[in-house]
Design an enzyme around this catalytic site. Structure first.
Site, PDB file in Angstrom:
ATOM      1  N   CYS A  19       0.840  -1.197   0.000  1.00 53.74           N
ATOM      2  CA  CYS A  19       0.000   0.000   0.000  1.00 53.74           C
ATOM      3  C   CYS A  19       0.883   1.259   0.000  1.00 53.74           C
ATOM      4  CB  CYS A  19      -0.977  -0.067   1.167  1.00 53.74           C
ATOM      5  SG  CYS A  19      -2.404   1.021   0.962  1.00 53.74           S
ATOM      6  N   HIS A 146      -3.588  -5.287   0.184  1.00 51.77           N
ATOM      7  CA  HIS A 146      -3.031  -5.755   1.462  1.00 51.77           C
ATOM      8  C   HIS A 146      -3.046  -7.280   1.506  1.00 51.77           C
ATOM      9  CE1 HIS A 146      -2.747  -1.962   3.795  1.00 51.77           C
ATOM     10  NE2 HIS A 146      -3.625  -1.557   2.891  1.00 51.77           N
ATOM     11  N   GLU A 148      -1.728  -9.151   3.561  1.00 47.12           N
ATOM     12  CA  GLU A 148      -1.779  -9.666   4.939  1.00 47.12           C
ATOM     13  C   GLU A 148      -3.207  -9.976   5.393  1.00 47.12           C
ATOM     14  OE1 GLU A 148      -1.175  -6.597   4.068  1.00 47.12           O
ATOM     15  OE2 GLU A 148      -1.865  -5.112   5.538  1.00 47.12           O
TER      16      GLU A 148
HETATM   17  N1  LIG Z   1      -3.125   1.675   3.941  1.00 45.03           N
HETATM   18  C1  LIG Z   1      -2.222   2.490   3.459  1.00 45.03           C
HETATM   19  O1  LIG Z   1      -1.003   2.239   3.465  1.00 45.03           O
HETATM   20  C2  LIG Z   1      -2.751   3.787   2.917  1.00 45.03           C
HETATM   21  C3  LIG Z   1      -1.788   4.469   2.017  1.00 45.03           C
HETATM   22  C4  LIG Z   1      -2.222   5.870   1.615  1.00 45.03           C
HETATM   23  N2  LIG Z   1      -2.343   6.693   2.780  1.00 45.03           N
HETATM   24  C5  LIG Z   1      -3.510   5.808   0.814  1.00 45.03           C
HETATM   25  O2  LIG Z   1      -4.561   6.098   1.346  1.00 45.03           O
HETATM   26  O3  LIG Z   1      -3.462   5.470  -0.332  1.00 45.03           O
END
Ligand SMILES: NC(=O)CC[C@H](N)C(=O)O
Length: 182
Positions: A19, A146, A148
């Site tokens: 992310c 993600h 995970e």
């Molecule tokens: N979950 C995150 O790592 C968010 C990454 C970034 N702040 C976004 O909203 O894209």
């Protein structure tokens, strides 16, 4: 984080950017390789002259709760000739969970790919980047999703498995075995 991504990229250290970790690797690449010193995410610098990560256009800027891209979304592999596709066992696509408001700027993909970064996984529109890799590096992978969230003890996400295999020098053998149908 930018220094960590740079160190991993330049020193062949296995890296899995998740992310924001993927967004950071794009900022780092734009600064170091493209020479765009002020490249940044609009999240950190709304006035950057080189916004390589931007607020997702369809999100609302005023209603925080509804701006996030959440939940399971599909990523289509653009090629099978990459590490992440092999780790996901040559699937055509993978469904992983999301939680973000910003994304890699689709307008910058051409120039980043010309400079060597590859966006090997994208959403169904082709404009949202989901997986990046750096060919020639032992394991340099960034994902907007993600992994995970769906990883379980005894059933690890393909990308975590890849990271550990690369860090212990076993990735090539693992992928070779798998390709040979073992
Ligand atoms: N979950 C995150 O790592 C968010 C990454 C970034 N702040 C976004 O909203 O894209």
């Amino acid at each position: 984080m930018i220094l960590a991504a740079k160190y991993a990229r330049e020193n062949n250290v296995p890296y899995l950017g998740i992310c924001l970790g993927m967004q950071i690797s794009v900022i780092e690449y734009a600064r170091s390789v493209l020479g765009l010193d002020k490249a940044n995410s609009n999240e950190f610098d709304p006035a950057t002259p080189n916004p390589v990560v931007i607020f997702m256009p369809e999100g609302s800027r005023t209603h925080m709760g509804s701006t996030m891209r959440l939940g399971s979304r599909r990523t289509l592999f653009q090629t099978h000739d990459c590490v992440s596709s092999k780790l996901y066992r040559n699937s055509e696509y993978v469904d992983e969970r999301h939680r973000h408001r910003y994304e890699v700027n689709p307008e910058m993909i051409g120039i980043l790919e010309e400079a060597g970064l590859q966006f090997v996984g994208r959403d169904e529109t082709g404009r949202r980047m989901e997986i990046l890799e750096l060919p020639g590096h032992p394991y340099y992978v960034g994902v907007q999703f993600h992994p995970e969230f769906k990883s379980r003890p005894g059933r690890p996400s393909a990308l975590f498995l890849g990271l550990i295999l690369a860090a212990t020098g076993q990735l090539e053998a693992y992928l070779g075995h798998y390709q040979n149908g073992i």
